[in-house]
Design a protein around this motif. Sequence first.
Motif, PDB file in Angstrom:
ATOM      1  N   GLU B  33       0.819  -1.209   0.000  1.00  0.00           N
ATOM      2  CA  GLU B  33       0.000   0.000   0.000  1.00  0.00           C
ATOM      3  C   GLU B  33       0.858   1.267   0.000  1.00  0.00           C
ATOM      4  OE1 GLU B  33      -4.277   0.354   2.166  1.00  0.00           O
ATOM      5  OE2 GLU B  33      -2.587  -0.223   3.413  1.00  0.00           O
ATOM      6  N   LEU B  34       0.273   2.345  -0.511  1.00  0.00           N
ATOM      7  CA  LEU B  34       0.902   3.652  -0.366  1.00  0.00           C
ATOM      8  C   LEU B  34      -0.110   4.566   0.321  1.00  0.00           C
ATOM      9  CD1 LEU B  34       2.956   5.434  -3.166  1.00  0.00           C
ATOM     10  CD2 LEU B  34       2.128   6.521  -1.100  1.00  0.00           C
ATOM     11  N   VAL B  35       0.179   4.879   1.573  1.00  0.00           N
ATOM     12  CA  VAL B  35      -0.790   5.603   2.393  1.00  0.00           C
ATOM     13  C   VAL B  35      -0.236   6.983   2.743  1.00  0.00           C
ATOM     14  CG1 VAL B  35      -2.029   5.576   4.597  1.00  0.00           C
ATOM     15  CG2 VAL B  35      -1.654   3.447   3.347  1.00  0.00           C
ATOM     16  N   GLY B  36      -1.094   7.972   2.694  1.00  0.00           N
ATOM     17  CA  GLY B  36      -0.699   9.324   3.061  1.00  0.00           C
ATOM     18  C   GLY B  36      -1.139   9.638   4.471  1.00  0.00           C
ATOM     19  N   LEU B  37      -0.320  10.418   5.177  1.00  0.00           N
ATOM     20  CA  LEU B  37      -0.678  10.871   6.519  1.00  0.00           C
ATOM     21  C   LEU B  37      -0.647  12.386   6.465  1.00  0.00           C
ATOM     22  CD1 LEU B  37      -1.229  10.093   9.485  1.00  0.00           C
ATOM     23  CD2 LEU B  37       1.237  10.013   9.829  1.00  0.00           C
ATOM     24  N   ILE B  38      -1.837  13.006   6.573  1.00  0.00           N
ATOM     25  CA  ILE B  38      -1.865  14.464   6.462  1.00  0.00           C
ATOM     26  C   ILE B  38      -2.526  15.079   7.689  1.00  0.00           C
ATOM     27  CG2 ILE B  38      -1.919  14.383   3.937  1.00  0.00           C
ATOM     28  CD1 ILE B  38      -4.896  15.091   4.069  1.00  0.00           C
ATOM     29  N   GLY B  39      -2.412  16.368   7.765  1.00  0.00           N
ATOM     30  CA  GLY B  39      -2.981  17.085   8.893  1.00  0.00           C
ATOM     31  C   GLY B  39      -2.252  18.389   9.102  1.00  0.00           C
ATOM     32  N   PRO B  40      -2.857  19.303   9.863  1.00  0.00           N
ATOM     33  CA  PRO B  40      -2.219  20.590  10.087  1.00  0.00           C
ATOM     34  C   PRO B  40      -0.913  20.449  10.870  1.00  0.00           C
ATOM     35  CG  PRO B  40      -4.331  20.455  11.240  1.00  0.00           C
ATOM     36  CD  PRO B  40      -4.152  19.188  10.507  1.00  0.00           C
ATOM     37  N   ASN B  41      -0.109  21.524  10.882  1.00  0.00           N
ATOM     38  CA  ASN B  41       1.145  21.489  11.648  1.00  0.00           C
ATOM     39  C   ASN B  41       0.858  21.216  13.118  1.00  0.00           C
ATOM     40  OD1 ASN B  41       2.920  22.019   9.540  1.00  0.00           O
ATOM     41  ND2 ASN B  41       2.472  24.212   9.644  1.00  0.00           N
ATOM     42  N   GLY B  42       1.684  20.372  13.723  1.00  0.00           N
ATOM     43  CA  GLY B  42       1.500  20.067  15.138  1.00  0.00           C
ATOM     44  C   GLY B  42       0.434  19.027  15.393  1.00  0.00           C
ATOM     45  N   LEU B 178       8.226   8.258   4.603  1.00  0.00           N
ATOM     46  CA  LEU B 178       8.768   9.484   4.018  1.00  0.00           C
ATOM     47  C   LEU B 178       8.152  10.679   4.736  1.00  0.00           C
ATOM     48  CD1 LEU B 178       8.447   8.505   0.239  1.00  0.00           C
ATOM     49  CD2 LEU B 178      10.530   8.504   1.620  1.00  0.00           C
ATOM     50  N   ASP B 179       9.013  11.480   5.382  1.00  0.00           N
ATOM     51  CA  ASP B 179       8.520  12.629   6.138  1.00  0.00           C
ATOM     52  C   ASP B 179       8.707  13.894   5.306  1.00  0.00           C
ATOM     53  OD1 ASP B 179       7.613  14.298   8.076  1.00  0.00           O
ATOM     54  OD2 ASP B 179       8.887  13.502   9.679  1.00  0.00           O
ATOM     55  N   GLU B 180       7.634  14.363   4.712  1.00  0.00           N
ATOM     56  CA  GLU B 180       7.625  15.551   3.850  1.00  0.00           C
ATOM     57  C   GLU B 180       8.742  15.528   2.807  1.00  0.00           C
ATOM     58  OE1 GLU B 180       6.867  19.298   5.527  1.00  0.00           O
ATOM     59  OE2 GLU B 180       5.730  18.518   7.214  1.00  0.00           O
ATOM     60  N   ILE B 211       4.164  11.403   4.830  1.00  0.00           N
ATOM     61  CA  ILE B 211       3.645  12.668   5.373  1.00  0.00           C
ATOM     62  C   ILE B 211       3.919  13.733   4.326  1.00  0.00           C
ATOM     63  CG2 ILE B 211       3.924  14.457   7.119  1.00  0.00           C
ATOM     64  CD1 ILE B 211       4.856  12.370   9.066  1.00  0.00           C
ATOM     65  N   GLU B 212       2.918  14.515   3.984  1.00  0.00           N
ATOM     66  CA  GLU B 212       3.185  15.537   2.975  1.00  0.00           C
ATOM     67  C   GLU B 212       2.122  16.619   3.038  1.00  0.00           C
ATOM     68  OE1 GLU B 212       6.003  15.914   0.833  1.00  0.00           O
ATOM     69  OE2 GLU B 212       4.882  17.783   0.893  1.00  0.00           O
ATOM     70  N   THR B 216      -1.251  17.945  -4.230  1.00  0.00           N
ATOM     71  CA  THR B 216      -1.208  17.354  -5.575  1.00  0.00           C
ATOM     72  C   THR B 216      -0.503  16.008  -5.526  1.00  0.00           C
ATOM     73  OG1 THR B 216      -0.265  19.539  -5.945  1.00  0.00           O
ATOM     74  CG2 THR B 216      -1.103  18.375  -7.872  1.00  0.00           C
ATOM     75  N   LEU B 217       0.649  16.003  -4.814  1.00  0.00           N
ATOM     76  CA  LEU B 217       1.424  14.774  -4.711  1.00  0.00           C
ATOM     77  C   LEU B 217       0.631  13.713  -3.946  1.00  0.00           C
ATOM     78  CD1 LEU B 217       5.177  14.487  -3.966  1.00  0.00           C
ATOM     79  CD2 LEU B 217       3.627  13.165  -2.585  1.00  0.00           C
ATOM     80  N   VAL B 218       0.035  14.109  -2.834  1.00  0.00           N
ATOM     81  CA  VAL B 218      -0.685  13.146  -1.994  1.00  0.00           C
ATOM     82  C   VAL B 218      -1.862  12.547  -2.761  1.00  0.00           C
ATOM     83  CG1 VAL B 218      -2.085  12.902   0.094  1.00  0.00           C
ATOM     84  CG2 VAL B 218       0.008  14.247   0.162  1.00  0.00           C
ATOM     85  N   MET B 219      -2.648  13.422  -3.398  1.00  0.00           N
ATOM     86  CA  MET B 219      -3.842  12.946  -4.102  1.00  0.00           C
ATOM     87  C   MET B 219      -3.468  12.050  -5.279  1.00  0.00           C
ATOM     88  SD  MET B 219      -6.404  14.068  -2.440  1.00  0.00           S
ATOM     89  CE  MET B 219      -6.693  15.208  -1.100  1.00  0.00           C
ATOM     90  N   LYS B 220      -2.340  12.353  -5.899  1.00  0.00           N
ATOM     91  CA  LYS B 220      -1.927  11.597  -7.066  1.00  0.00           C
ATOM     92  C   LYS B 220      -1.393  10.213  -6.684  1.00  0.00           C
ATOM     93  CE  LYS B 220       0.609  12.869 -11.261  1.00  0.00           C
ATOM     94  NZ  LYS B 220       1.450  13.979 -11.759  1.00  0.00           N
ATOM     95  N   LEU B 221      -0.625  10.146  -5.598  1.00  0.00           N
ATOM     96  CA  LEU B 221       0.094   8.917  -5.266  1.00  0.00           C
ATOM     97  C   LEU B 221      -0.683   7.966  -4.360  1.00  0.00           C
ATOM     98  CD1 LEU B 221       3.806   9.926  -4.564  1.00  0.00           C
ATOM     99  CD2 LEU B 221       3.000   8.359  -6.320  1.00  0.00           C
ATOM    100  N   CYS B 222      -1.365   8.536  -3.347  1.00  0.00           N
ATOM    101  CA  CYS B 222      -1.832   7.685  -2.267  1.00  0.00           C
ATOM    102  C   CYS B 222      -3.143   6.978  -2.607  1.00  0.00           C
ATOM    103  CB  CYS B 222      -2.025   8.509  -1.000  1.00  0.00           C
ATOM    104  SG  CYS B 222      -0.512   9.300  -0.474  1.00  0.00           S
TER     105      CYS B 222
END
Lengths: 320, 257
Positions: B33-42, B178-180, B211-212, B216-222
């Motif tokens: 799997e390729l999973v994205g982890l997103i969210g605001p800073n902190g 991968l962290d940002e 994490i990103e 665009t990158l997140v929506m395209k890859l994950c």
Amino acid sequence: MTLETKQKKPDGYLMLFLALLILSVNLLLISGKMPAYYKGILGFAGINIILAVSLNLINGITGQFSLGHAGFMAVGAYVSALISIYLKWPLILALLLGAVVAALLGIIIGLPTLRLKGDYLAIATLGMGEIIRVVLLNLEITKGARGLTAIPRSTSIYLVELVAFITVIFTVNLMRSTHGRALLSIREDEIASEAMGINTTFYKVFAFATGAFFAGLAGGLFAHLMGYIAPKNFEFMRSIEILVMVVLGGLGSITGSIVATIILTILPEALRSFSQYRMVLYSGLLIIMMLFRPQGLMGTKELQVREVFRLFGFGGGKNV
Amino acid sequence: MSETNLLEAKCVTMNFGGLTAVANLSFELKKGELVGLIGPNGAGKTTVFNMLTGVYSPSFGTIHLEDELISKLPPYRITQKGIARTFQNIRLFNQLSVTDNVRIAFHTRKLYPIYNSIFLTPNFFKQERAIADDTKALLSLLHLEERAEDKACNLSYGQMRRLEIARALATGPKVLLLDEPAAGMNPQETEELTALIALIREKFDLTILLIEHDMTLVMKLCERIMVLDYGIQIASGTPLEIRQNKRVIEAYLGEEV
């Protein structure tokens, strides 16, 4: 910038030059024409090389700031001297046992203190060196401040040379391997190093113990060269002297340590008539170095004959 | 636990004194799997990475890799088990060459005893040659071969990020964190990076957690995205679902995406 990759192959000319140098010094030795005074200097230079290269392994290569090298040297010196005096074992066994005890002490002290970083580690190792000295000063068997006398003077210059040679080869070969790179990575960034799968605790203690082992060997050689040792031989300033050699040569550069050691061993002898200003000279040299060349004589680089030629304007260094 | 779950975090909580950085987080990564982890800073994204890689030991909860408990192991053991990472604030070995940076990362996979290096045994030369070859291959895959002998600190920002990835790959991971990876990159570099991530995933058979902030990158890859806010998972789903999730829009994405 070169397209071809610069391989860190051993520099052939340098090897030849060194071999000739060592050969000529030894021919002079064997011929018996070398005055005892020079012999003595040669012996101290060899012992200092062992000390500086082994401290470089801890301070320069692994980046763990240690100020207790004289302490390990003292342990090696006293253990081997006591063995020689009371048990009358052969020299090699006495030396090795002294070094092993120093290494074990390095492990015992390294495990808790190597959690510390930078200044804190420096202070902890400084304290360790002082504790060792004070213990030696107060024990019955070490005869306190009077020191140990009548140690058999069984060390020959050749043995010192051989051990110095082994120390250098050991360190150089280690540095060319994955284990040496692991040590370097700890100096550069410990968290990243751990993230690369490197057991940083093991390697820090390994560097500390190996450095202590060779310092112990140097101490044993020193004891059996002088025939007399006392706690004052292993004071805090001795650690500083070794550190100055390492810093002056460039933290992380083995050839740098050797060159700086030879300079700093011969220079005070050459300036014998002002020997009380030796420490002034040391401090002055350090201040000047830190102002104009903070990375040390060699930086982290190793000596290459090609570069020496270039320095004196003989060209031939196009690909640098 | 199903056998397709490669990595499984159960009710993981991380407290720093009175602050709860991550609260009761559970998720699993299936193989490939390729999973994205997103969210605001902190929001606690990097804290999640630090727990997965053993930099922090979770206050509560467990993390399993291939059914093996790893949340009590030190970082280097976890790397050896197969989780590699890159760092948000780049952590290269700055004074060492690009080649050495990668060679260091082969440490666990091409390990030989210390005496082999002292006595220069045949095994030493064999392993070192293998390390040199593999390093070369990795550097050329990540377009870094021209800078192989330069110090890592002299690289451009994008090259540093790629070197971090090369280094992580050298440890032979099953899971890559991968962290940002696209932080500080221009749109063209980001596009190249997107292609690169897809390529290494294919080539090394990787499971990736990413994490990103670059959507665009997140929506395209994950294939799947998890959203953290104040240490709490507020949503999880396909990019399409996430894009329409009301809470995510409120907390992070905003109206425009």
